[in-house]
Design a protein around this motif. Structure first.
Motif, PDB file in Angstrom:
ATOM      1  N   ARG A   1     -29.186 -35.833   5.145  1.00 16.17           N
ATOM      2  CA  ARG A   1     -28.314 -35.489   6.273  1.00 16.17           C
ATOM      3  C   ARG A   1     -28.348 -36.545   7.362  1.00 16.17           C
ATOM      4  O   ARG A   1     -27.360 -36.776   8.048  1.00 16.17           O
ATOM      5  N   SER A   2     -29.517 -37.177   7.534  1.00 23.73           N
ATOM      6  CA  SER A   2     -29.625 -38.136   8.630  1.00 23.73           C
ATOM      7  C   SER A   2     -28.755 -39.362   8.383  1.00 23.73           C
ATOM      8  O   SER A   2     -28.514 -40.142   9.293  1.00 23.73           O
TER       9      SER A   2
ATOM     10  N   LEU B   1     -33.422 -38.763  20.798  1.00 24.70           N
ATOM     11  CA  LEU B   1     -34.308 -37.775  20.168  1.00 24.70           C
ATOM     12  C   LEU B   1     -34.456 -38.029  18.664  1.00 24.70           C
ATOM     13  O   LEU B   1     -35.574 -38.193  18.152  1.00 24.70           O
ATOM     14  N   ALA B   2     -33.324 -38.071  17.976  1.00 22.16           N
ATOM     15  CA  ALA B   2     -33.394 -38.250  16.524  1.00 22.16           C
ATOM     16  C   ALA B   2     -33.898 -39.648  16.131  1.00 22.16           C
ATOM     17  O   ALA B   2     -34.763 -39.762  15.262  1.00 22.16           O
TER      18      ALA B   2
ATOM     19  N   ARG C   1     -37.707 -39.754  16.554  1.00 21.01           N
ATOM     20  CA  ARG C   1     -38.446 -38.859  15.654  1.00 21.01           C
ATOM     21  C   ARG C   1     -38.203 -39.167  14.191  1.00 21.01           C
ATOM     22  O   ARG C   1     -39.087 -38.981  13.365  1.00 21.01           O
ATOM     23  N   LEU C   2     -36.980 -39.557  13.874  1.00 23.12           N
ATOM     24  CA  LEU C   2     -36.628 -39.632  12.459  1.00 23.12           C
ATOM     25  C   LEU C   2     -36.479 -41.058  11.937  1.00 23.12           C
ATOM     26  O   LEU C   2     -36.691 -41.317  10.766  1.00 23.12           O
TER      27      LEU C   2
ATOM     28  N   ARG D   1     -24.413 -39.872  19.888  1.00 17.04           N
ATOM     29  CA  ARG D   1     -25.643 -39.285  19.362  1.00 17.04           C
ATOM     30  C   ARG D   1     -25.669 -39.377  17.832  1.00 17.04           C
ATOM     31  O   ARG D   1     -26.696 -39.717  17.244  1.00 17.04           O
ATOM     32  N   ALA D   2     -24.525 -39.092  17.219  1.00 18.75           N
ATOM     33  CA  ALA D   2     -24.458 -39.180  15.758  1.00 18.75           C
ATOM     34  C   ALA D   2     -24.612 -40.632  15.307  1.00 18.75           C
ATOM     35  O   ALA D   2     -25.334 -40.927  14.350  1.00 18.75           O
TER      36      ALA D   2
ATOM     37  N   MET E   1     -28.086 -42.559  14.710  1.00 18.17           N
ATOM     38  CA  MET E   1     -28.841 -42.540  13.454  1.00 18.17           C
ATOM     39  C   MET E   1     -28.332 -43.604  12.485  1.00 18.17           C
ATOM     40  O   MET E   1     -28.781 -43.681  11.350  1.00 18.17           O
TER      41      MET E   1
END
Ligand SMILES: Nc1ncnc2c1ncn2[C@@H]1O[C@H](COP(=O)(O)OP(=O)(O)O)[C@@H](O)[C@H]1O
Ligand SMILES: [Mg+2]
Lengths: 232, 247
Positions: free
Chosen positions: B76-77, B100-101, B104-105, B149-150, B153
């Motif tokens: 999904r990321s 945030l993502a 963390r990711l 935000r999308a 990633m």
């Protein structure tokens, strides 16, 4: 009344301390604070488990919560008093007994507040967190719960008020919290029960009313902030 | 980039997707349109597994989305998803929404994530709002943040589910402008939208859905000039003259 206060104020506030164990209003407050402090993380875990997508997590916790919520606190205190020693194999003193009962009882109520809070956050929040790649638990921890906890601050203060009142049941197992002390004072003075219990009542009222006002103020404050944001 | 093969999906006894087979090439921009309830959201949400499917296959960037070995979160990321309702995180700032993502990711250091996020926010024209909270922004601004935000990633694919439908008319343009810019940059995009101007100018292909089926697919010029299916003709005349029915 004045002389009553003059004579017994210290006993009322701290019990026999420093010549005996801490008691009185101080003990009441310590119990309430510790009760809520330990109940909160437990309630958080229970609340998350309540809405868990996994049945094996959800069901046992739901059952536990329903049982506790369907039971008067007095019963929980008795259970803790008689059951805990047979479980741990050693005598538990009144303080820890009462604290255990309060924590279990409050955690069940907090769990329901937290469950409602989680369900009140739109599912779009979870979906957008998940679509960024966060796991279910990360979405909970980083996105949902911070919002829930912020929204539930007023409920937390109200729960604290409830906990303060609940500590008076410690009287039953001989815990020297403020109600117990008041009764002791009454036994010593003998002639003025109305005044003694009026003072006790006033003490509870001032404390709890003050906190209720704080909860109310918090609620309005948070509401205004969200409204201001929505209209910005 | 995307292969959709014979996908069927039911909500209970209602079949929301009927034997859908499509593919999207790398760098392609595909617009999906169709009447309300035709299954557009359902289709786009099955692509990143927000909705499960009951049969068929979806392969994205070589990964079988519903295969047994897929790592769902990592999968999904790599797919950016933009919602109709923005769904920004209201308790943190615009900048934090965008970091945030990645921290963390993607394992970025906070300073790296911050720099990247500020670049992206500048790209959507909102660098000045980095410290604001989502609730302090207009709908159009929120949606642009949601896109940033999308993008943070670094997904090779972006999905949009009616990104402008919840906006006041005067804010639609600013969001479409950002999407246009992305398309020009070579991003692979699938957009559910009724903005036919956007479809005409930006899309490589337009799909028309009705009752869970893709009834027509064509390059925009063909799609608008020579619609074949009667349902599509009806749909196009409805959205050109939205009050025709009432009149
Ligand atoms: N979660 C759901 N449960 C049951 N039915 C649903 C659900 N989501 C969508 N549907 C139904 O599936 C159909 C397609 O919905 P959707 O994909 O949202 O359409 P669109 O995005 O084209 O308006 C509609 O008839 C809708 O009522
Ligand atoms: Mg839709």
């Amino acid at each position: 009344m004045i002389e009553l206060i003059d004579t017994y104020w210290l006993y009322f506030l701290v019990g026999q301390y420093p010549h005996g164990p801490l008691g009185g209003l101080a003990l009441t407050l310590i119990l309430a604070v510790l009760g809520l402090l330990f109940a909160f993380p437990l309630g958080l875990v229970f609340g998350i488990a309540r809405v868990s997508p996994w049945r094996s997590v959800r069901w046992p916790v739901t059952a536990l919560i329903q049982v506790v919520r369907g039971t008067p606190l007095l019963m929980v205190v008795f259970w803790a008093y008689f059951f805990l020693p047979s479980l741990t194999g050693q005598n538990t003193d009144q303080f820890w007994t009462m604290l255990t009962a309060l924590v279990v009882f409050d955690a069940a109520y907090l769990a329901e507040i937290i469950r409602a809070g989680i369900q009140g956050i739109g599912k779009g929040q979870t979906e957008s967190a998940r679509s960024l790649g966060f796991s279910y638990l990360d979405a909970m921890r980083l996105v949902i719960l911070p919002q829930v906890v912020r929204n539930m601050l007023p409920s937390l203060v109200n729960q604290f008020v409830a906990t303060i009142k609940e500590t008076s049941l410690g009287y039953i197992i001989g815990l020297t919290e403020v109600s117990f002390i008041a009764t002791q004072i009454n036994t010593q003075v003998l002639t003025r029960p109305a005044e003694v219990y009026l003072l006790l009542g006033l003490t509870y009222f001032i404390l709890c009313f003050g906190l209720s006002r704080l909860a109310f103020w918090l609620e309005r404050h948070l509401q205004q902030r969200t409204m201001a944001k929505a209209h910005a | 980039m995307i292969q959709i093969e014979k996908v069927n999906k039911w909500y209970g006894s209602y079949q929301a997707l009927v034997n859908v087979t499509e593919s999207v090439a790398k760098g392609e921009v595909v617009v999906v349109c169709g009447p309300s309830g035709s299954g557009k959201s359902t289709l786009i949400r099955t692509l990143n597994r927000l909705e499960p499917i009951q049969s068929g296959r979806i392969v994205i960037d070589g990964v079988d989305a519903y295969g047994p070995h897929v790592k769902l979160n990592a999968f999904r990321s790599h797919i950016g998803f933009v919602f109709q309702q923005f769904n920004l995180f209201p308790h943190i700032t615009v900048l934090e929404n965008c970091t945030l993502a990645p921290t963390r990711l993607r394992g970025l250091k906070p300073s790296e994530a911050r720099d990247e996020a500020l670049t992206l926010l500048a790209r959507v024209g909102l660098a000045a709002k980095a410290r604001a909270y989502p609730g302090e922004l207009s709908g159009g601004q929120q949606q642009r943040v949601a896109i940033a935000r999308a993008l943070a990633m670094r997904p090779p694919l972006m999905l949009f589910d009616e990104p402008t439908s919840a906006l006041d008319p005067e804010m639609v343009g600013e969001v479409l402008l950002v999407m246009r810019d992305l398309a020009r940059d070579g991003m692979t995009m699938v957009c559910v939208t009724h903005e036919m101007g956007f479809a005409r100018d930006v899309a490589d292909r337009v799909l028309f859905m009705d009752e869970g089926k893709v009834l027509e697919r064509a390059v925009p010029s063909e799609f608008f000039a020579r619609p074949e299916h009667p349902r599509l003709r009806q749909f196009l005349s409805d959205i050109r003259t939205p009050f025709a029915e009432a009149a």
